[in-house]
Design an enzyme around this catalytic site. Structure first.
Site, short mmCIF file in Angstrom:
data_model
loop_
_atom_site.label_atom_id
_atom_site.label_comp_id
_atom_site.label_asym_id
_atom_site.label_seq_id
_atom_site.Cartn_x
_atom_site.Cartn_y
_atom_site.Cartn_z
N GLU A 51 -9.57 -0.49 -3.77
CA GLU A 51 -9.43 0.36 -2.60
C GLU A 51 -9.44 -0.47 -1.33
O GLU A 51 -10.00 -1.56 -1.30
CB GLU A 51 -10.60 1.33 -2.54
CG GLU A 51 -10.72 2.23 -3.74
CD GLU A 51 -12.13 2.79 -3.87
OE1 GLU A 51 -12.26 4.00 -3.97
OE2 GLU A 51 -13.09 1.99 -3.84
N THR B 151 -3.45 -0.88 -7.10
CA THR B 151 -3.79 -1.16 -8.48
C THR B 151 -5.05 -2.02 -8.57
O THR B 151 -5.79 -1.94 -9.53
CB THR B 151 -2.64 -1.93 -9.16
OG1 THR B 151 -1.97 -2.71 -8.17
CG2 THR B 151 -1.67 -0.97 -9.79
N PHE B 152 -5.26 -2.87 -7.58
CA PHE B 152 -6.37 -3.80 -7.67
C PHE B 152 -7.60 -3.38 -6.90
O PHE B 152 -8.58 -4.08 -6.86
CB PHE B 152 -5.94 -5.20 -7.24
CG PHE B 152 -4.91 -5.77 -8.16
CD1 PHE B 152 -5.17 -5.93 -9.50
CD2 PHE B 152 -3.66 -6.11 -7.68
CE1 PHE B 152 -4.22 -6.43 -10.37
CE2 PHE B 152 -2.70 -6.61 -8.55
CZ PHE B 152 -2.98 -6.77 -9.89
N ASP C 22 6.05 -8.90 -3.84
CA ASP C 22 5.80 -7.46 -3.77
C ASP C 22 6.22 -6.91 -2.41
O ASP C 22 5.47 -6.19 -1.76
CB ASP C 22 4.33 -7.14 -4.07
CG ASP C 22 4.14 -5.67 -4.45
OD1 ASP C 22 5.15 -4.97 -4.68
OD2 ASP C 22 2.98 -5.22 -4.51
N1 LIG Z 1 -5.30 -5.62 7.28
C1 LIG Z 1 -5.00 -4.33 7.09
N2 LIG Z 1 -5.01 -3.48 8.13
C2 LIG Z 1 -4.72 -2.19 7.93
N3 LIG Z 1 -4.38 -1.67 6.76
C3 LIG Z 1 -4.33 -2.45 5.68
C4 LIG Z 1 -4.65 -3.83 5.79
N4 LIG Z 1 -4.52 -4.36 4.58
C5 LIG Z 1 -4.14 -3.36 3.75
N5 LIG Z 1 -4.02 -2.21 4.41
C6 LIG Z 1 -3.62 -0.90 3.87
O1 LIG Z 1 -4.04 -0.78 2.54
C7 LIG Z 1 -2.91 -0.64 1.68
C8 LIG Z 1 -3.17 -1.37 0.39
O2 LIG Z 1 -3.44 -2.73 0.65
P1 LIG Z 1 -2.80 -3.86 -0.23
O3 LIG Z 1 -1.34 -3.62 -0.28
O4 LIG Z 1 -3.26 -5.18 0.27
O5 LIG Z 1 -3.49 -3.63 -1.61
P2 LIG Z 1 -2.92 -3.01 -2.94
O6 LIG Z 1 -1.68 -2.25 -2.69
O7 LIG Z 1 -4.08 -2.36 -3.55
O8 LIG Z 1 -2.61 -4.28 -3.72
P3 LIG Z 1 -1.64 -4.35 -4.89
O9 LIG Z 1 -0.32 -3.88 -4.39
O10 LIG Z 1 -1.70 -5.78 -5.22
O11 LIG Z 1 -2.19 -3.42 -5.91
C9 LIG Z 1 -1.73 -1.18 2.48
O12 LIG Z 1 -0.53 -0.57 2.08
C10 LIG Z 1 -2.11 -0.78 3.88
O13 LIG Z 1 -1.79 0.55 4.14
MG LIG Z 2 0.11 -2.93 -1.61
#
Ligand SMILES: Nc1ncnc2c1ncn2[C@@H]1O[C@H](COP(=O)(O)OP(=O)(O)OP(=O)(O)O)[C@@H](O)[C@H]1O
Ligand SMILES: [Mg+2]
Lengths: 265, 402
Positions: B58, B55-56, B176
């Site tokens: 890529e 959501t926040f 979360d």
């Molecule tokens: N350090 C990392 N190494 C490898 N993959 C990662 C890493 N950080 C995030 N990811 C991948 O990216 C995906 C999304 O990252 P993250 O959950 O931090 O953000 P988001 O889901 O966009 O955030 P939110 O849930 O707040 O919207 C994770 O599910 C994972 O698959």
């Molecule tokens: Mg996430």
């Protein structure tokens, strides 16, 4: 690693100085900016923590940029805006600008440009990069409360002392002390000053050990009398500038001569 | 590091600033040229593949251009249509990540920026840069070729609980918990990730309850107190998620996949029994207790329904303790870590060997959708996926490049 403490030489050789702004002028700008953050913050009912965080961002910012490039009042607004979010007391940008407008002369508000909100938005990114996203800032306030809990003596006098120290911490925001010393050290020094001015001597404290010469030895190592006096002097100089010293003298009923002695430290 | 104009000797007289303030053009040039000493340009990394879309923003896998060639994950801070500047959620995430330093918490290396130019109206884009982890748990679980032994499941859960113990001790709620937010390195080290919804909590003092938003946690992992409108919740919300993830280690897909909050509550009641003041004193005081339809007379069937998957009695018992309706009765991380599950044969066992058999990165984003409506009532082990996880390749690991 960012290290946010500077020695006196660095504090003189700032970006502003290198662009032709004399130290005295820079210090006045810093003071005006800090004072403006305090005034705007209190007008918006923001707590002392948010205000102090904003002021620290402001002082750090001008260790990397000059007052010539970034006029002080809009930077001050931006620092308060960011601090509000970081300290979980967010205020809308347009509301901060509204208050700023009410506090500033038309000429000063003119430095905000045609679209003040957009200016703040652009500036916020520059601010974040400049301060290394080092958002969490500690302040002396919490330490004052922690320290006073350990001190023994007349409750009312202790209360008065810590209250006075608290106002000194507020005043210290207008100086560059937060760029020189950790909040623990500032808290010790200003409590020491408040003790002197309210004629309250701490003779005993909880957790006292034989190796302790003074209560602060319990919290911070290696504080010299020279250091304490230097910090007190900086705050007192600020007080004189703010012509508050007279009030303090009358309020706490310290002899004028004693106060002068402290001022002359 | 200095501005556009050459340094001058300071003059003694006070200069009138208004007349010497930079004009717009000069200022733009200054911003473009300023070399922020603490905030590197994102071009020091080279994007390799997109591995997540949240959501926040890529998330990309990237490689350092310098000699180290180290891999990182870059999470873009989404700032479009942000009326209030840098998002407060991103500030929270950064603040919390800077505070948390633990083997089982993802490590934030730095924050990078794009150069401010006319092209982006002198506004940089920011990236959170993390140590790269080869897999996320959702990706691993959706690949039928990845098989966890009981000892390996114990290791996953032990690390997850260690991470939770650490963040809760630091007064942080994750808010979360879900398999996609649990990362695992190729060496088998688990890292809690995604602090995008996390926040600091304080222990409520008598009389003054906290007022947190209850619109947190992905629906399928959301505990009953949040669904019932509790705004003064605490660490138990994460422990519920830990229970859901633990069960998923065997069922291989989320155990309760409600399409709505109401449906989720019904699914929870069907598994954990009815929410009554009997089993959960005080539930009747929650805001939505009378507004939601709450199934009556449901028996608790946690052990009964999970046993066909989990088999291990200690595992069933720990699940029962984590999936408690009453947050006050739910195990905390410390108690869970002391549970016999972790201290009986087979003992927790390193994941590195098992993971060494898989040379491709597995992420939820790259995996096909997992089976819907899991946890059947009859004995049935999770079936095979129609398609295996998309391979991702490089340095022995495969990437799908977009
Ligand atoms: N350090 C990392 N190494 C490898 N993959 C990662 C890493 N950080 C995030 N990811 C991948 O990216 C995906 C999304 O990252 P993250 O959950 O931090 O953000 P988001 O889901 O966009 O955030 P939110 O849930 O707040 O919207 C994770 O599910 C994972 O698959
Ligand atoms: Mg996430």
């Amino acid at each position: 690693m960012p290290y946010w403490y500077y020695d006196k030489k660095d504090l003189q050789n700032t970006p502003s100085y290198r662009e032709g702004i004399p130290n005295d002028t820079e210090n006045r700008y810093r003071k005006e900016g800090a004072r403006f953050i305090i005034d705007t913050g209190s007008k918006m009912d923001l707590g002392y923590n948010t205000v102090a965080t904003g002021v620290v961002y402001f002082h750090r910012f001008y260790m990397f940029h000059s007052f010539r490039t970034f006029p002080r009042y809009i930077t001050a607004c931006c620092c308060l805006f960011l601090a509000g979010k970081v300290e979980e007391t967010p205020k809308k940008c347009k509301d901060i600008i509204k208050v700023a407008k009410s506090l500033l002369t038309e000429q000063k508000f003119g430095t905000f440009g045609d679209d003040p909100k957009e200016e703040v938005m652009t500036l916020e990114r520059i601010l974040l990069q400049t301060i290394k996203f080092d958002l969490q800032v500690e302040h002396p306030y919490g330490y004052l409360l922690k320290y006073v809990k350990c001190l023994k003596g007349d409750k009312a006098k202790l209360q008065k002392m810590v209250q006075m120290a608290w106002t000194f911490v507020n005043d210290s925001l207008c100086t560059t002390l937060c760029l020189q010393w950790e909040p623990e050290v500032i808290a010790v020094a200003l409590m020491f000053l408040a003790g002197k001015l309210s004629k309250f001597e701490v003779v005993d404290w909880n957790g006292r050990q034989p190796k302790h010469n003074a209560w602060w030895d319990m919290f911070v190592e290696d504080i010299t009398m020279e250091l304490l006096e230097d910090i007190c002097h900086q705050v007192i100089t600020e007080l004189i500038g703010a012509t508050r010293i007279g009030k303090i003298v009358s309020k706490i009923n310290v002899g004028r001569s004693q106060c002068i002695k402290w001022i002359a430290l | 590091m200095q501005g556009v104009s050459a340094p001058r000797e300071p003059t003694q007289q006070v200069i009138s600033t208004t007349s010497t303030i930079l004009n717009m053009r000069e200022k733009e040039k200054y911003i473009e040229d300023f070399d922020f000493p603490f905030c590197d340009e994102s071009s020091k990394y080279e994007k390799v593949a997109k591995i997540g879309q949240g959501t926040f923003g890529e998330v990309f896998k990237a490689r350092a251009r310098n000699s180290s060639k180290k891999f990182v994950a870059m999470k873009k801070v989404l700032m479009d249509n942000e009326k209030e500047g840098f998002p407060i959620t991103a500030l929270r995430e950064i603040k919390i990540l800077q505070l948390l330093k633990h083997e089982n918490v993802v490590n934030l290396i730095e924050i990078c920026r794009t150069k401010a130019t006319l092209h982006n109206k002198y506004r940089s884009t920011f990236y959170l840069v993390f140590d790269f982890c080869e897999h996320d748990l959702a990706g691993l679980l959706s690949n039928v070729n990845v098989k966890f032994s009981l000892g390996e499941i114990k290791k996953v859960m032990q690390q997850l609980l260690n991470g939770l113990y650490y963040i809760h001790s630091n007064k942080i709620l994750h808010r979360d918990m879900k398999a996609a937010n649990v990362l695992i390195t190729k060496n088998g080290i688990l890292k809690l990730a995604d602090f995008g919804l996390a926040r600091a909590f304080s222990v409520a003092k008598s009389g003054q309850a906290n007022k947190y938003t209850n619109r947190v946690v992905t629906l399928w992992y959301r505990p009953p107190e949040l669904l019932l409108g509790d705004r003064n919740y605490g660490p138990p919300v994460d422990m519920w998620g830990a229970g859901c993830i633990m069960a998923e280690m065997w069922t291989r897909s989320p155990i309760m996949q409600g399409p709505t909050e109401q449906q989720q509550l019904i699914l929870i009641s069907q598994l954990c029994g009815s929410c009554t003041p009997d089993v959960w004193p005080g539930v009747e005081n929650l805001d939505l207790y009378n507004k939601m339809e709450l199934p009556k007379g449901q028996k608790r069937k946690v052990k009964e329904r999970l046993k066909p998957y989990v088999k291990d009695p200690y595992g069933c018992d720990l699940l029962d303790k984590l999936l408690q309706l009453d947050p006050a009765k739910r195990y905390d991380a410390d108690t869970a870590l002391n549970h016999d599950f972790f201290w009986t044969d087979p003992m927790p066992c390193d994941l590195a060997n098992m993971l060494a058999q898989h040379t491709q990165s597995m992420f939820e984003y790259l995996a096909p959708p997992r089976r819907p409506g899991h946890l059947r009532h009859h004995h049935h082990v999770a079936g095979a996926q129609a398609k295996p996880t998309q391979p991702v390749q490089d340095s022995g690991y495969q990437d799908r490049v977009f």
